[in-house]
Every structure is written in structure tokens, then in C-alpha cells.
Scaffold this motif. Structure first.
Motif, mmCIF file in Angstrom:
data_model
loop_
_atom_site.group_PDB
_atom_site.id
_atom_site.type_symbol
_atom_site.label_atom_id
_atom_site.label_comp_id
_atom_site.label_asym_id
_atom_site.label_seq_id
_atom_site.Cartn_x
_atom_site.Cartn_y
_atom_site.Cartn_z
ATOM 1 N N THR A 1 37.648 3.917 12.654
ATOM 2 C CA THR A 1 36.499 3.014 12.713
ATOM 3 C C THR A 1 35.303 3.677 12.038
ATOM 4 O O THR A 1 35.268 4.907 11.871
ATOM 5 C CB THR A 1 36.127 2.710 14.172
ATOM 6 O OG1 THR A 1 35.699 3.928 14.808
ATOM 7 C CG2 THR A 1 37.322 2.126 14.930
ATOM 8 N N PRO A 2 34.291 2.899 11.641
ATOM 9 C CA PRO A 2 33.083 3.494 11.057
ATOM 10 C C PRO A 2 32.443 4.536 11.983
ATOM 11 O O PRO A 2 31.926 5.549 11.513
ATOM 12 C CB PRO A 2 32.162 2.289 10.861
ATOM 13 C CG PRO A 2 33.094 1.136 10.678
ATOM 14 C CD PRO A 2 34.247 1.423 11.587
ATOM 15 N N HIS B 1 36.237 -0.989 5.253
ATOM 16 C CA HIS B 1 36.772 -2.324 5.539
ATOM 17 C C HIS B 1 35.870 -3.414 4.972
ATOM 18 O O HIS B 1 36.342 -4.378 4.359
ATOM 19 C CB HIS B 1 36.938 -2.516 7.049
ATOM 20 C CG HIS B 1 38.087 -1.754 7.631
ATOM 21 N ND1 HIS B 1 39.390 -1.961 7.234
ATOM 22 C CD2 HIS B 1 38.131 -0.784 8.576
ATOM 23 C CE1 HIS B 1 40.194 -1.147 7.909
ATOM 24 N NE2 HIS B 1 39.450 -0.423 8.720
ATOM 25 N N GLU B 2 34.574 -3.265 5.171
ATOM 26 C CA GLU B 2 33.614 -4.263 4.707
ATOM 27 C C GLU B 2 33.624 -4.366 3.178
ATOM 28 O O GLU B 2 33.601 -5.466 2.617
ATOM 29 C CB GLU B 2 32.215 -3.877 5.190
ATOM 30 C CG GLU B 2 31.135 -4.903 4.886
ATOM 31 C CD GLU B 2 31.215 -6.142 5.755
ATOM 32 O OE1 GLU B 2 30.532 -7.127 5.425
ATOM 33 O OE2 GLU B 2 31.980 -6.126 6.745
ATOM 34 N N ILE B 3 33.684 -3.234 2.513
ATOM 35 C CA ILE B 3 33.667 -3.215 1.049
ATOM 36 C C ILE B 3 34.875 -3.942 0.476
ATOM 37 O O ILE B 3 34.741 -4.801 -0.416
ATOM 38 C CB ILE B 3 33.626 -1.760 0.529
ATOM 39 C CG1 ILE B 3 32.244 -1.157 0.776
ATOM 40 C CG2 ILE B 3 33.966 -1.701 -0.963
ATOM 41 C CD1 ILE B 3 32.175 0.339 0.549
ATOM 42 N N TYR B 4 36.057 -3.635 0.992
ATOM 43 C CA TYR B 4 37.259 -4.225 0.400
ATOM 44 C C TYR B 4 37.487 -5.661 0.866
ATOM 45 O O TYR B 4 38.163 -6.435 0.171
ATOM 46 C CB TYR B 4 38.467 -3.331 0.663
ATOM 47 C CG TYR B 4 38.417 -2.101 -0.211
ATOM 48 C CD1 TYR B 4 38.773 -2.170 -1.550
ATOM 49 C CD2 TYR B 4 37.948 -0.887 0.285
ATOM 50 C CE1 TYR B 4 38.693 -1.066 -2.374
ATOM 51 C CE2 TYR B 4 37.859 0.234 -0.526
ATOM 52 C CZ TYR B 4 38.228 0.137 -1.861
ATOM 53 O OH TYR B 4 38.121 1.230 -2.680
ATOM 54 N N LEU B 5 36.916 -6.039 1.988
ATOM 55 C CA LEU B 5 36.929 -7.452 2.381
ATOM 56 C C LEU B 5 36.079 -8.262 1.415
ATOM 57 O O LEU B 5 36.478 -9.337 0.950
ATOM 58 C CB LEU B 5 36.394 -7.601 3.810
ATOM 59 C CG LEU B 5 36.296 -9.030 4.350
ATOM 60 C CD1 LEU B 5 37.687 -9.659 4.441
ATOM 61 C CD2 LEU B 5 35.628 -9.041 5.725
ATOM 62 N N SER C 1 28.652 -3.238 -7.363
ATOM 63 C CA SER C 1 27.601 -4.124 -6.857
ATOM 64 C C SER C 1 27.751 -4.373 -5.359
ATOM 65 O O SER C 1 26.757 -4.497 -4.635
ATOM 66 C CB SER C 1 27.612 -5.457 -7.615
ATOM 67 O OG SER C 1 28.819 -6.168 -7.372
ATOM 68 N N ILE C 2 28.993 -4.425 -4.890
ATOM 69 C CA ILE C 2 29.239 -4.599 -3.452
ATOM 70 C C ILE C 2 28.733 -3.380 -2.676
ATOM 71 O O ILE C 2 28.067 -3.516 -1.637
ATOM 72 C CB ILE C 2 30.744 -4.820 -3.189
ATOM 73 C CG1 ILE C 2 31.186 -6.188 -3.698
ATOM 74 C CG2 ILE C 2 31.065 -4.683 -1.697
ATOM 75 C CD1 ILE C 2 32.692 -6.395 -3.704
ATOM 76 N N ILE C 3 29.038 -2.185 -3.180
ATOM 77 C CA ILE C 3 28.579 -0.957 -2.514
ATOM 78 C C ILE C 3 27.059 -0.886 -2.537
ATOM 79 O O ILE C 3 26.420 -0.535 -1.529
ATOM 80 C CB ILE C 3 29.205 0.284 -3.176
ATOM 81 C CG1 ILE C 3 30.732 0.228 -3.085
ATOM 82 C CG2 ILE C 3 28.693 1.567 -2.506
ATOM 83 C CD1 ILE C 3 31.445 1.329 -3.885
#
Length: 304
Positions: free
Chosen positions: A52-53, A222-226, A295-297
Motif C-alpha cells: 500500500t502507499p 496504483h493511481e498512476i497506472y489506473l 503528464s499523469i505523474i
């Protein structure tokens, strides 16, 4: 943002030996990038399946307290991630596939197993850090005594023998295979490729910023690849088959390293247009793909 990230890490970016063997080294890195993905598929070790983060942030904090360099903290995460997933699969099979056991008994046993795993979480994380520090060969190699003292300060009493046994247990669980590389390995190589007077970039500053960006990429994996999946497909939900196929993207450390560097160049205003072109030329990754992930990061960093 630039002043907050700061410049504190330095490398010799014009090393003649590195220049001499860089093409062979690049081939090895490309090969291992593919092998790492195949290994995860073969062993069913999905990246960040359990991590987890909060756990990742804890490991980063511990590495700072124990004066471990960035290479150690990232390698620690890579080892710990594999260990936790392998351990989970082994324990789950042991408890739930036991012949003749009732569901109630299996559930009670599983609850006990989960409690024990939680109790040993910091010990196992420190064990992975100990293995990482040995591989990186830093001046701050973690010893069982140092780990025991740290755990005491965290109100966890483990004997020196328990810590030695933990190292053996982790090593056996990952089948004595420590990852050869991690995203920072690729970041360092690719930044070295930007050593060009025509580009005129402060590589030390770019490197330091890249490390901070990579921290975010680890924590927000998880957030980045989602978000990346949504950017590619326009959907948030993945089918089991899509989840399996998308692992090739999630496990691509070269892709991640490029996006991290582009993001760092944007943040530090380091001629990002030339940076992304050079990375595209070196890796063959399409410009749109590099811009999409970076750009997501960037968006996640700005929103924090």
C-alpha cells in the motif's frame, strides 16, 4: 517546486568506462526489463499486489532514518513487493487448500496467520532493506544488531537470532533471487545519455528531481497506472484479461524511467522538449506515450 525538490545527489556523468561499455550495458538493461516482466507472469507475482502507499512511505521513512541511499530504498521495495506476494500465495494455499478442513477452522487459522504477518511486517521490511544494502554495497550496510536496535525503538522486541532467521526466510521465499535492477537503474543510464553540450542541462539537478519524482511514482503506483489505462482506453474498469495484458506496461521500467525524467525536466524547467526527444530516440518509445505517462505523474505531484 524546484526549490522544494532541491539538488542533493551527484554522479559522474562523463565516466569514460561507462561511455566505452554503454551499448552493452543498455542491451543488458533492455534484456532484464523484459525478463523481469516474464518472471512476474511466470510466478504470478503481480506488482504492488499487497503493498500500500502507506507501507511504501514507511519504508522510505525508515531508509532515511537509517541513512540508506535511494538505490537501497527502491531495491527494498522491489524485494519486499516480491516477498509479500510470494508469502501470501504460499500461506493462502497452505490454509485454504488443506484437505478436510472446515471453512470455519480455515478462517480462524487464516486470521491468526494475518495477525502474525502484520506483527512481523516491519521486521520483514527491514530484512529486505538489509539484503538491499548488501547488494548495493553501501558504507551503511545494515547489521542484525542495527535492525534489532531500530525495532526496539519501534517497541518491537526481536532477538538477533530472529533477525538472522528472518533474512533466511525472506531469501528462501523469493527463491534467492534479488532483482537485478529497479527504475532508478534506468533513470541513471538515461540521464547519462543526456550529457550533451547542445542540450545544456544540469544533470545533477535533473537527477535529484527525478529521484523525488520516482518517490511519487512508487507511492502512487496504483493511481498512476489506473489513470494511464483510462487515458489509453477511456475506461476505468479492467477485465481480467486486460489486467493481465496491462502488466507489460506496469512492469516496463524503461517506460517509467523515461516518464520520470520528462516529468523532472518539466518541473525543473530543464529543456524538457529536447529531453523527451532524446529519450524517444534512445528507447524508441513513442512521444505520445512518454507525454501521457509523464503528464499523469506531473498532475499527481501538482495536486499533492
Amino acid at each position: 517546486m524546484t526549490s522544494a525538490l532541491g539538488s542533493q545527489y551527484k554522479k559522474n556523468w562523463n565516466h569514460k568506462i561507462v561511455d566505452l561499455y554503454q551499448e552493452n550495458w543498455w542491451k543488458q538493461l533492455q534484456l532484464h526489463n523484459k525478463q523481469s516482466y516474464k518472471e512476474r507472469i511466470l510466478k504470478n507475482v503481480t506488482p504492488w499486489f499487497i503493498l500500500t502507499p502507506q507501507v511504501i512511505q514507511l519504508i522510505f521513512l525508515i531508509s532515511e532514518i537509517l541513512h540508506q541511499p535511494p538505490e537501497v530504498r527502491y531495491l527494498t521495495i522491489e524485494i519486499f513487493d516480491r516477498f509479500l506476494t510470494c508469502q501470501y500465495l504460499q500461506l493462502y494455499a497452505y490454509v485454504w487448500n488443506k484437505p478436510g478442513a472446515s471453512i470455519e477452522n480455515s478462517q480462524r487459522q487464516w486470521d491468526r496467520v494475518v495477525d502474525r504477518v502484520k506483527h512481523q511486517l516491519i521486521l520483514r521490511a527491514l530484512t529486505c532493506m538489509q539484503l538491499a544494502s548488501k547488494l548495493v554495497n553501501t558504507s551503511e550496510i545494515l547489521t542484525p544488531v542495527a535492525i534489532m536496535n531500530f525495532l526496539k525503538h519501534a517497541n518491537q522486541d526481536f532477538t538477533e537470532q530472529s533477525i538472522i532467521s528472518s533474512e533466511r526466510r525472506v531469501f528462501e521465499t523469493i527463491q534467492f533471487k534479488i532483482p537485478f535492477s529497479h527504475p532508478l537503474t534506468y533513470v541513471e543510464f538515461l540521464i547519462q545519455q543526456l550529457s550533451d553540450p547542445q542540450i545544456d542541462i544540469d544533470l545533477d539537478s535533473l537527477y535529484s528531481t527525478s529521484i523525488k519524482v520516482l518517490d511519487v511514482a512508487y507511492i502512487q503506483h496504483h493511481e498512476i497506472y489506473l489513470k494511464l489505462f483510462h487515458l489509453i482506453t477511456g475506461r476505468w474498469e479492467r477485465t481480467p484479461r486486460e489486467r493481465q495484458e496491462f502488466l507489460a506496461v506496469e512492469c516496463d521500467n524503461i517506460y517509467l524511467a523515461c516518464a520520470v525524467i520528462v516529468c523532472a525536466a518539466d518541473i525543473s524547467e530543464a529543456n524538457s522538449k529536447n529531453v523527451i526527444i532524446k529519450l524517444h530516440q534512445r528507447t524508441g518509445i513513442p512521444l505520445n506515450d512518454l507525454q501521457g505517462l509523464s503528464s499523469i505523474i506531473t498532475e499527481l505531484i501538482v495536486s499533492e
